[in-house]
Design a protein around this motif. Structure first.
Motif, PDB file in Angstrom:
ATOM      1  N   ALA A  45     -31.833 -20.035 -17.436  1.00  0.00           N
ATOM      2  CA  ALA A  45     -30.736 -20.792 -17.226  1.00  0.00           C
ATOM      3  C   ALA A  45     -29.561 -20.195 -17.675  1.00  0.00           C
ATOM      4  O   ALA A  45     -28.389 -20.523 -17.624  1.00  0.00           O
ATOM      5  N   LEU A  47     -28.690 -19.701 -20.828  1.00  0.00           N
ATOM      6  CA  LEU A  47     -28.730 -20.186 -22.296  1.00  0.00           C
ATOM      7  C   LEU A  47     -29.053 -18.832 -23.366  1.00  0.00           C
ATOM      8  O   LEU A  47     -28.619 -19.209 -24.525  1.00  0.00           O
ATOM      9  N   THR A  71     -24.153 -19.675 -17.669  1.00  0.00           N
ATOM     10  CA  THR A  71     -24.876 -20.844 -17.161  1.00  0.00           C
ATOM     11  C   THR A  71     -24.204 -21.751 -16.191  1.00  0.00           C
ATOM     12  O   THR A  71     -24.807 -22.213 -15.373  1.00  0.00           O
ATOM     13  N   HIS A  72     -22.917 -21.950 -16.516  1.00  0.00           N
ATOM     14  CA  HIS A  72     -22.391 -23.136 -15.510  1.00  0.00           C
ATOM     15  C   HIS A  72     -22.055 -22.591 -14.392  1.00  0.00           C
ATOM     16  O   HIS A  72     -21.773 -23.446 -13.424  1.00  0.00           O
ATOM     17  N   ILE A  76     -28.747 -24.628 -11.093  1.00  0.00           N
ATOM     18  CA  ILE A  76     -29.650 -24.921 -11.725  1.00  0.00           C
ATOM     19  C   ILE A  76     -29.755 -26.330 -12.196  1.00  0.00           C
ATOM     20  O   ILE A  76     -28.877 -26.886 -12.449  1.00  0.00           O
ATOM     21  N   ARG A 101     -18.561 -32.487 -10.801  1.00  0.00           N
ATOM     22  CA  ARG A 101     -18.560 -31.326 -10.965  1.00  0.00           C
ATOM     23  C   ARG A 101     -19.283 -30.304  -9.948  1.00  0.00           C
ATOM     24  O   ARG A 101     -19.328 -28.973  -9.920  1.00  0.00           O
TER      25      ARG A 101
ATOM     26  N   GLU B 123     -24.883 -27.460 -24.307  1.00  0.00           N
ATOM     27  CA  GLU B 123     -25.842 -26.572 -23.423  1.00  0.00           C
ATOM     28  C   GLU B 123     -26.055 -27.602 -22.150  1.00  0.00           C
ATOM     29  O   GLU B 123     -26.121 -26.984 -21.207  1.00  0.00           O
ATOM     30  N   ALA B 126     -23.195 -27.185 -19.998  1.00  0.00           N
ATOM     31  CA  ALA B 126     -23.020 -26.050 -19.200  1.00  0.00           C
ATOM     32  C   ALA B 126     -24.219 -25.868 -18.140  1.00  0.00           C
ATOM     33  O   ALA B 126     -23.828 -25.464 -17.015  1.00  0.00           O
ATOM     34  N   THR B 127     -25.240 -26.529 -18.259  1.00  0.00           N
ATOM     35  CA  THR B 127     -26.491 -26.509 -17.235  1.00  0.00           C
ATOM     36  C   THR B 127     -25.984 -27.434 -16.018  1.00  0.00           C
ATOM     37  O   THR B 127     -26.387 -27.403 -14.824  1.00  0.00           O
ATOM     38  N   LEU B 128     -24.732 -28.348 -16.315  1.00  0.00           N
ATOM     39  CA  LEU B 128     -24.350 -29.215 -15.481  1.00  0.00           C
ATOM     40  C   LEU B 128     -23.004 -28.763 -14.724  1.00  0.00           C
ATOM     41  O   LEU B 128     -22.675 -29.349 -14.097  1.00  0.00           O
ATOM     42  N   GLY B 129     -22.806 -27.696 -15.155  1.00  0.00           N
ATOM     43  CA  GLY B 129     -21.560 -27.040 -14.247  1.00  0.00           C
ATOM     44  C   GLY B 129     -20.376 -26.799 -14.921  1.00  0.00           C
ATOM     45  O   GLY B 129     -19.226 -26.710 -14.208  1.00  0.00           O
ATOM     46  N   ALA B 130     -20.240 -27.329 -16.211  1.00  0.00           N
ATOM     47  CA  ALA B 130     -18.867 -27.521 -17.084  1.00  0.00           C
ATOM     48  C   ALA B 130     -18.697 -26.091 -17.531  1.00  0.00           C
ATOM     49  O   ALA B 130     -19.374 -25.425 -18.248  1.00  0.00           O
ATOM     50  N   ARG B 135     -16.199 -28.193 -21.133  1.00  0.00           N
ATOM     51  CA  ARG B 135     -17.340 -28.610 -22.092  1.00  0.00           C
ATOM     52  C   ARG B 135     -16.714 -29.328 -23.144  1.00  0.00           C
ATOM     53  O   ARG B 135     -16.888 -30.267 -24.164  1.00  0.00           O
TER      54      ARG B 135
END
Lengths: 353, 228
Positions: A45, A47, A71-72, A76, A101, B123, B126-130, B135
């Motif tokens: 991911a 992270l 990550t962003h 994923i 988003r 986190e 971040a995984t959701l695209g922000a 964030r």
């Protein structure tokens, strides 16, 4: 293909993962606590950062040497262990957070995800009004709304009791069947692994110990899972018919037919069955006066001693591989050796799906 | 009732507190965020600098500010060379003093609530695209809202109550730098106890109400959190 070559140093721990797995179906990352499963998922991911390495998922390269995609920017879907919903937003807000988003998201895709996970009835609730299972469903829907190239699930059922687990599993099946998204599923539960895995990635102390189709990994005698009391074989089968007189069901697999107690699954349903090695016994000739219904001719492929008193035997029933755990005494009495023809008697079969 | 001088002191005080609080939130938020996120080795040094006004006598702070900002001080000289004038004994000077003096009251609650947000929600975002900045505004700030309320109220109340710094570098100019706490002091010096009572009592009551507000808000948020 998903290609991964990363090395991550965390205080006192090194994850050294070099593998490639198919970019479809469910790959279970299996290992004990502290083996580095979650770190591996976090690394995919973005992270956790590997200073050097290579990571490619489908046609997207997420890391190449020092080039590291944040990550962003990675497509994923990540489901955290305890759902990790945003507490400052309600269910609608949590899902809207992604929808806002993600570019190019189509209305009917959103609709299909909501239907897949039965989200509609939950939309107007706050996060504190959800049960553990419902929270995890919202978290999975939220992750899928990123339109991911890979869905990463970090022990998504570990915080749930058995009843809630069984509530979520069918949803994972529908994701597997309806969406063409590869799933990487981290767990240390043998049950979840044998229920879900198509492919298995074994991890121990930060190293990849094995990587291959699930029944291969379970029955290869050079793999750790084929030893000890937990040794099992997994066989894919299909419901062929019902015996109403005795309430039995016939399951066809590439090797024969299992006869098991009926549980009313419709004909043609695909099922996965699990046979424990200790529930399999061997005979030289086919027994007729026995209570055991499931008897198949097989060929001994390989055998290793298991502790002082036992032997683990890997058998071939046509194309199907099965493990049997018997005593060393019986093995010598039967004169077992590689290539020998025997009959296997399966005492019990567990239907997993 | 309030005479004209006292009334102007109330106005100057409120204006000073409002301006200072706004600046404090603007400057304090990034500082608190940085302190909550950084793994920087000498973070403690920065935390100590921020916390200094908590234990330093305000007169010490006022003294150094007077020296730095006055027309002979480095910043005063710089301002004059740029065509401005020294800000000692002006409202702007008071704002600078208040901001430094009240900084820990804003930074510490913010830093604490940023810490308690934890890394997981960020986190997840971040995984959701922000992106990083996204964030911060969409997750960290709303989850730290009780910290913002506490910081705002404490920053405001503490600025209203300051005395030493103002005494050293304010000059008590009516309508410009004459604030409440000095006005009370003047009344007491002049034996006008009635006037002093009015202002002191008003300040006491207001401060008390603001603190009650802070504690109620924090209780409300902690109850909301424990429900989950």
């Amino acid at each position: 293909m998903i290609e991964c070559k990363i090395k991550i140093h965390l205080d006192g721990f090194i994850l050294d993962a070099n593998f490639s797995i198919p970019d479809r179906d469910i790959t279970v990352v299996f290992g004990a606590s502290g083996s580095g499963k979650t770190t591996l998922l976090r690394a995919i991911a973005g992270l956790e950062k590997s200073d050097d390495g290579y990571l490619k998922v489908g046609d997207s390269v997420w890391q190449n040497g020092k080039n590291f995609l944040a990550t962003h920017k990675r497509q994923i879907g990540y489901v955290f262990q305890d759902a990790a919903l945003f507490e400052h937003l309600d269910v609608k807000g949590n899902l809207g957070y992604v929808i806002k988003r993600t570019t190019g998201l189509k209305e009917d895709f959103i609709e299909s995800i909501f239907n897949l996970l039965d989200i509609k009835a939950l939309l107007n609730r706050t996060t504190s009004q959800l049960s553990g299972g419902e929270r995890q469903r919202v978290a999975i829907a939220r992750a899928l709304l990123t339109h991911p190239k890979i869905l990463l699930l970090d022990e998504p059922l570990s915080a749930l009791d058995l009843k809630r687990k069984n509530e979520i599993l069918p949803y994972l099946d529908s994701i597997h069947n309806d969406l063409e998204i590869p799933i990487l599923y981290v767990t240390h539960s043998h049950d979840e692994m044998s229920r879900l895995a198509d492919h298995l990635l074994l991890i121990e102390d930060g190293n990849i110990m094995g990587n291959g189709p699930v029944n291969d990994m379970l029955t290869r005698l050079d793999m750790p899972l084929s030893h000890g009391g937990d040794a099992v074989s997994i066989i894919e089968a299909k419901v062929m018919g019902h015996d109403t007189e005795f309430n039995l069901m016939h399951l066809e697999f590439s090797g024969g037919q299992f006869v098991v107690p009926d549980n009313d699954l419709p004909v043609q349903t695909k099922v996965r069955v699990r046979v424990a090695a200790r529930d399999v016994s061997l005979t030289k000739s086919k027994q007729v006066d026995t209570s055991i219904l499931n008897i198949f001719p097989a060929i001994v492929q390989e055998m290793v001693t298991e502790g002082e008193a036992q032997v683990m035997v890997r058998l071939e029933i046509k194309e199907t591989i099965l493990l049997a755990c018997i005593t060393r005494k019986s093995s010598s009495k039967l004169g077992l050796e590689k290539g020998k023809e025997v009959f296997v008697q399966v005492k019990s079969v567990a239907i997993l799906s | 009732m309030l005479n004209e001088l006292d009334f102007s002191a109330v106005i100057v005080t409120i204006k000073l507190a409002l301006v200072s609080t706004a600046i404090l939130i603007l400057i304090g938020t990034p500082i608190a965020w940085w302190l909550s996120q950084t793994k920087f080795k000498f973070k403690a040094v920065f935390e100590a600098i921020i916390a200094l006004p908590l234990i330093l006598p305000p007169t010490v702070l006022g003294f150094y500010l007077l020296i730095t900002l006055g027309s002979n001080g480095p910043i005063g000289k710089l301002l004059e060379s740029l065509g401005g004038s020294s800000i000692a004994f002006t409202f702007s000077g008071l704002v600078v003093g208040s901001v430094i003096y009240s900084m820990p009251f804003v930074v510490q609650p913010l830093q604490n609530s940023f810490n308690s947000v934890g890394r997981v929600p960020l986190e997840v975002a971040a995984t959701l695209g922000a992106s990083k900045i996204d964030r911060f505004f969409s997750v960290a700030v709303p989850l730290a809202r009780s910290g913002f309320i506490t910081a705002t109220v404490l920053g405001f109340a503490h600025t209203v109550g300051e005395f030493g710094v103002v005494l050293m570098m304010g000059g008590n100019i009516p309508g410009e730098t004459g604030v409440l706490s000095i006005a009370i002091y003047d009344h007491v010096e002049a034996m006008e106890y009635g006037q002093a009572h009015l202002l002191a009592g008003g300040l006491l009551a207001t401060s008390f109400l603001m603190l009650i507000f802070v504690y109620i808000i924090n209780r409300h948020f902690s109850i909301m959190r424990s429900k989950d």
